[in-house]
Motif scaffolding. Structure first.
Motif, PDB file in Angstrom:
ATOM      1  N   UNK A  28       0.845  -1.201   0.000  1.00  0.00           N
ATOM      2  CA  UNK A  28       0.000   0.000   0.000  1.00  0.00           C
ATOM      3  C   UNK A  28       0.877   1.246   0.000  1.00  0.00           C
ATOM      4  N   UNK A  29       0.600   2.132  -0.939  1.00  0.00           N
ATOM      5  CA  UNK A  29       1.339   3.394  -1.030  1.00  0.00           C
ATOM      6  C   UNK A  29       0.439   4.518  -0.505  1.00  0.00           C
ATOM      7  N   UNK A 287     -12.919  -7.283   1.268  1.00  0.00           N
ATOM      8  CA  UNK A 287     -12.083  -8.195   2.055  1.00  0.00           C
ATOM      9  C   UNK A 287     -10.760  -8.474   1.332  1.00  0.00           C
ATOM     10  N   UNK A 288     -10.797  -8.545  -0.004  1.00  0.00           N
ATOM     11  CA  UNK A 288      -9.542  -8.764  -0.740  1.00  0.00           C
ATOM     12  C   UNK A 288      -8.640  -7.532  -0.597  1.00  0.00           C
ATOM     13  N   UNK A 289      -9.227  -6.361  -0.762  1.00  0.00           N
ATOM     14  CA  UNK A 289      -8.447  -5.122  -0.700  1.00  0.00           C
ATOM     15  C   UNK A 289      -7.829  -4.914   0.682  1.00  0.00           C
ATOM     16  N   UNK A 290      -8.627  -5.101   1.730  1.00  0.00           N
ATOM     17  CA  UNK A 290      -8.089  -4.886   3.074  1.00  0.00           C
ATOM     18  C   UNK A 290      -7.084  -5.986   3.442  1.00  0.00           C
ATOM     19  N   UNK A 291      -7.353  -7.204   3.019  1.00  0.00           N
ATOM     20  CA  UNK A 291      -6.419  -8.274   3.359  1.00  0.00           C
ATOM     21  C   UNK A 291      -5.044  -7.988   2.751  1.00  0.00           C
ATOM     22  N   UNK A 292      -5.066  -7.433   1.558  1.00  0.00           N
ATOM     23  CA  UNK A 292      -3.822  -7.130   0.857  1.00  0.00           C
ATOM     24  C   UNK A 292      -3.116  -5.915   1.471  1.00  0.00           C
ATOM     25  N   UNK A 293      -3.862  -4.850   1.665  1.00  0.00           N
ATOM     26  CA  UNK A 293      -3.239  -3.589   2.089  1.00  0.00           C
ATOM     27  C   UNK A 293      -2.942  -3.528   3.584  1.00  0.00           C
ATOM     28  N   UNK A 295      -2.546  -6.060   5.723  1.00  0.00           N
ATOM     29  CA  UNK A 295      -1.534  -7.032   6.162  1.00  0.00           C
ATOM     30  C   UNK A 295      -0.287  -7.016   5.279  1.00  0.00           C
ATOM     31  N   UNK A 296      -0.282  -6.119   4.291  1.00  0.00           N
ATOM     32  CA  UNK A 296       0.852  -6.018   3.377  1.00  0.00           C
ATOM     33  C   UNK A 296       1.180  -7.383   2.769  1.00  0.00           C
ATOM     34  N   UNK A 424     -12.554  -5.044   7.305  1.00  0.00           N
ATOM     35  CA  UNK A 424     -11.869  -4.069   8.173  1.00  0.00           C
ATOM     36  C   UNK A 424     -12.274  -2.652   7.759  1.00  0.00           C
ATOM     37  N   UNK A 425     -12.499  -1.810   8.759  1.00  0.00           N
ATOM     38  CA  UNK A 425     -12.926  -0.418   8.536  1.00  0.00           C
ATOM     39  C   UNK A 425     -11.909   0.587   9.062  1.00  0.00           C
ATOM     40  N   UNK A 426     -11.360   0.295  10.244  1.00  0.00           N
ATOM     41  CA  UNK A 426     -10.374   1.203  10.834  1.00  0.00           C
ATOM     42  C   UNK A 426      -9.120   0.383  11.098  1.00  0.00           C
ATOM     43  N   UNK A 427      -8.003   0.871  10.607  1.00  0.00           N
ATOM     44  CA  UNK A 427      -6.735   0.195  10.862  1.00  0.00           C
ATOM     45  C   UNK A 427      -5.593   1.043  10.326  1.00  0.00           C
ATOM     46  N   UNK A 428      -4.445   0.893  10.945  1.00  0.00           N
ATOM     47  CA  UNK A 428      -3.225   1.446  10.363  1.00  0.00           C
ATOM     48  C   UNK A 428      -2.909   0.679   9.083  1.00  0.00           C
ATOM     49  N   UNK A 429      -2.131   1.288   8.183  1.00  0.00           N
ATOM     50  CA  UNK A 429      -1.522   0.537   7.075  1.00  0.00           C
ATOM     51  C   UNK A 429      -0.027   0.469   7.414  1.00  0.00           C
TER      52      UNK A 429
END
Ligand code: PRX
Length: 654
Positions: A28-29, A287-293, A295-296, A424-429
């Motif tokens: 994630x950039x 879920x795909x987008x958040x899982x990727x971004x 959890x890097x 996921x709705x709120x989280x650090x990247x």
């Protein structure tokens, strides 16, 4: 509340920026935030196109004209299972391990994407042969075994709807869920392994179907526990017999993006659990987008492990759909963390070189208590990202998690979300955000969160209020199964005005002067015990269903290990008072709740009292009971009908 006092609330003022090395390699950039800010809906359309395969591309992104019922990507078509399986094989990744599964007794299986795809195709043929069609509901009541994932994906492949019921729920709870959704088929196992013993599942299914009025036509049974099971000829079928002889080919058909994918029951403020309904395209995108971004995820090299049971939303979104849509390699473990020894989880991290690990604060706290010598005996150097979910993580646990499991360097993402939010709705990247222990921090790109006061106006940092989601998001629930009014009332009635819709999450939160969000727990009668949601009213109903109980009140009391614990206060029927000693009644009722709902709902304590504190309008003042349960000085008792009641209760309990 000032920022300083939030710091003191958190007892931790250290901050942890990402290392330059992590940032350089991160998926994630920072531009993600800019893109989403410039065009929120367009951002999600890009994610949907980039991360998923569409049988028919969509041209519409969001339709909010029937708010609060959303439609995302409505004219597009996809097959969720194809996205999680076939396309990875077609892209040449069939030999990549999808699941390293580890059974509690020590048996294990590594299943590649090609193998998983083949198994799901056969299972889909079995289900189709049993008459399962698009829209039909199938209940899944399983231990954490690969067949649970196969079952979910086979159901999704047919455009049918799964309702997974956590294997720890009672026969009674299973029955109400099967009935509410009018399920046609149940997929279960003979039993599963937990704490060195087999817990029976098939027997609970038999109990749930015993009254003979069920809509269930067949029960498919996976052989796992080796325990004896009763058999109803014509209804019951062994999974291995059926899947073993099924046709291997099955072509995945595209279904519209809003085709329902699953129902998952969760506790609310009333006695009856709500069937939260999720659909396909928007859910899978988020879920795909958040899982990727979040959890890097680098699918070629990472080994990911989320410890959740597939029976919860975390298991749906971050064991099944997110990771498989992203082609990740993951670990799945059937049993408990302390069986056969207290280092079992760390042994698995060492064995599979897990690099991304996602678990709940309760687990972390219980490991803290056992001491760091246990994890220190294993090589955890593969870990590079840690995640937390389910309840607020206290800063002490956060720091321990980072130091002991993450070698003092791994970033921790504290992810806030709910069964209803789907993802996921709120989280650090982790490559971008400077981490702040104890705070879930910031909405993910494309999600709009506000903290409102009771009057619905936004609170200025650094103040506390109620958490709302102010714009629709792709993985949002599409309703409560069979109850559109309850959906509107529960989530949308509190802060929506005219055509401005705001989703009320039921959580309190602070926002500090950096704009970071600190979650403060539920503001309604929902408890959070070990990261599991329980309703005070549901447990009260279970208690009063017992013949010795006249009245009951339940509170969630702060508990060092489990976050909150269930504490019940009961008044016995007058003819029972003498017949039962307090200890007998308490033991009986704790067992009764476990049998009615499931062991997770078993009260830590049941206090037999002569009266319950009530206001003049007859409302039980749970706040006062909570004071008692937490051993605090009593709060204001002036609104009670009879203010001596509390004195009597506290004297008696002393
Ligand atoms: O109170 C919040 C808490 O868990 C609730 C949602 O529970 P459930 O639907 O069972 O989903 C749990 C797993 C996503 C929320 O309303 N919660 C969840 N994550 C966090 C949290 N509280 C604080 N911090 C979190 N990271």
């Amino acid at each position: 509340m000032s920022t300083n006092s939030i710091d003191s609330l958190l007892h931790e003022s250290r901050r942890f920026p990402p290392t330059a090395e992590f940032t350089a390699g991160a998926i994630a950039k920072p531009e993600l935030y800019d893109e989403a800010k410039a065009d929120r809906v367009g951002f999600w359309a890009d994610q949907a196109r980039e991360l998923l395969h569409w049988h028919k591309p969509f041209t519409q992104t969001l339709d909010w004209s029937s708010a609060p019922f959303a439609q995302w990507f409505a004219d597009g078509e996809l097959n969720v299972a194809y996205n999680c399986l076939d396309r990875h094989v077609e892209a040449g990744n069939g030999d990549r391990v999808a699941i390293h599964w580890e059974g509690e007794p020590g048996d294990s299986r590594s299943i590649t994407y090609a193998e998983l795809t083949a198994e799901v195709k056969r299972a889909a043929n079995v289900l189709a042969g049993l008459g399962i069609r698009q829209g039909d509901r199938v209940a899944v009541y399983m231990p954490v075994v690969p067949e649970a994932v196969v079952a979910m994906l086979a159901i999704a492949r047919l455009g049918a709807v799964h309702s997974v019921v956590f294997g720890g729920f009672s026969s009674e709870s299973l029955r109400s869920r099967i009935d509410d959704a009018s399920a046609k088929l149940v997929i279960t196992a003979d039993g599963g392994w937990r704490k060195g013993k087999v817990f029976p599942l098939k027997a609970a299914v038999d109990g749930a179907l015993a009254n003979g009025t069920s809509t269930v036509e067949h029960v498919l049974v996976v052989k796992r526990g080796e325990n004896e099971v009763e058999w109803t000829e014509g209804r019951d079928l062994w999974w291995h017999d059926e899947v073993g002889k099924a046709e291997p080919e099955h072509e995945a058909q595209g279904f519209e993006a809003e085709n329902p994918l699953f129902i998952l029951y969760t506790s609310g403020t009333t006695g009856k659990p709500k069937g939260i309904l999720h659909s396909s395209g928007g859910y899978l995108t988020q879920v795909a987008s958040t899982h990727r971004n979040v959890f890097d995820l680098h699918p070629e090299t990472d080994v990911y492990w989320c410890t959740a049971d597939v029976g919860w939303i975390t298991g749906h979104s971050y064991v099944v759909y997110g990771p498989l849509a992203n082609g990740a390699t993951q670990v799945m473990y059937e049993g408990t963390p302390d069986t056969p020894h207290p280092g079992r989880w760390w042994e698995l991290i060492q064995k599979y070189k897990v690099s991304i690990f996602y678990t709940a604060p309760t687990a972390i706290r219980s490991f803290m208590k056992l001491g760091r010598e246990i994890p220190d005996a294993f090589d955890l150097s593969s870990i590079r990202v840690l995640g937390s979910v389910g309840e607020p993580i206290n800063p002490e646990a956060w720091i321990w998690y980072r130091d002991v499991i993450g070698a003092g360097t791994a970033p921790i993402v504290d992810t806030w979300w709910q069964t209803e939010t789907g993802g996921i709705m709120i989280s650090a990247l982790p490559g971008i955000t400077t981490l702040k222990p104890g705070s879930a921090q910031v909405p993910i790109p494309g999600v709009k969160i506000d903290i409102l006061g009771e009057d619905g106006t936004r609170v200025d940092p650094p103040q506390g209020g109620l958490l709302v989601v102010s714009e629709p998001w792709p993985a949002m629930l599409r309703g409560i199964w069979g109850d559109p009014e309850r959906f509107k009332e529960t989530y949308w009635s509190r802060f929506s005005k005219g055509d401005v819709w705001k989703y009320f999450a039921g959580d309190g939160a602070h926002v500090d002067s950096d704009g970071d969000i600190v979650l403060l727990g539920r503001v309604d009668d929902v408890m959070n015990v070990s990261g599991h949601r329980l309703s005070t009213q549901e447990i009260e109903s279970a208690l009063v269903s017992h013949p010795i109980v006249a009245e009951a009140a339940v509170v969630g009391a702060a508990d060092e290990a489990t976050g909150q614990a269930v504490v019940a206060f009961v008044i016995l029927r007058s003819d029972q008072e003498k017949a039962q000693t307090v200890e007998e009644a308490s033991t009986l009722l704790r067992a009764h709740v476990a049998q009615q709902i499931g062991a997770i709902a078993r009260p830590r304590q049941v206090f037999v009292v002569a009266e319950l504190p009530k206001t003049r309008s007859g409302k039980i003042m749970r706040r006062l009971l909570q004071d008692v349960a937490e051993g605090r000085e009593l709060g204001d008792t002036t609104t009670l009908t009879d203010s001596s009641v509390m004195q009597i209760i506290t004297d008696k309990l002393k």
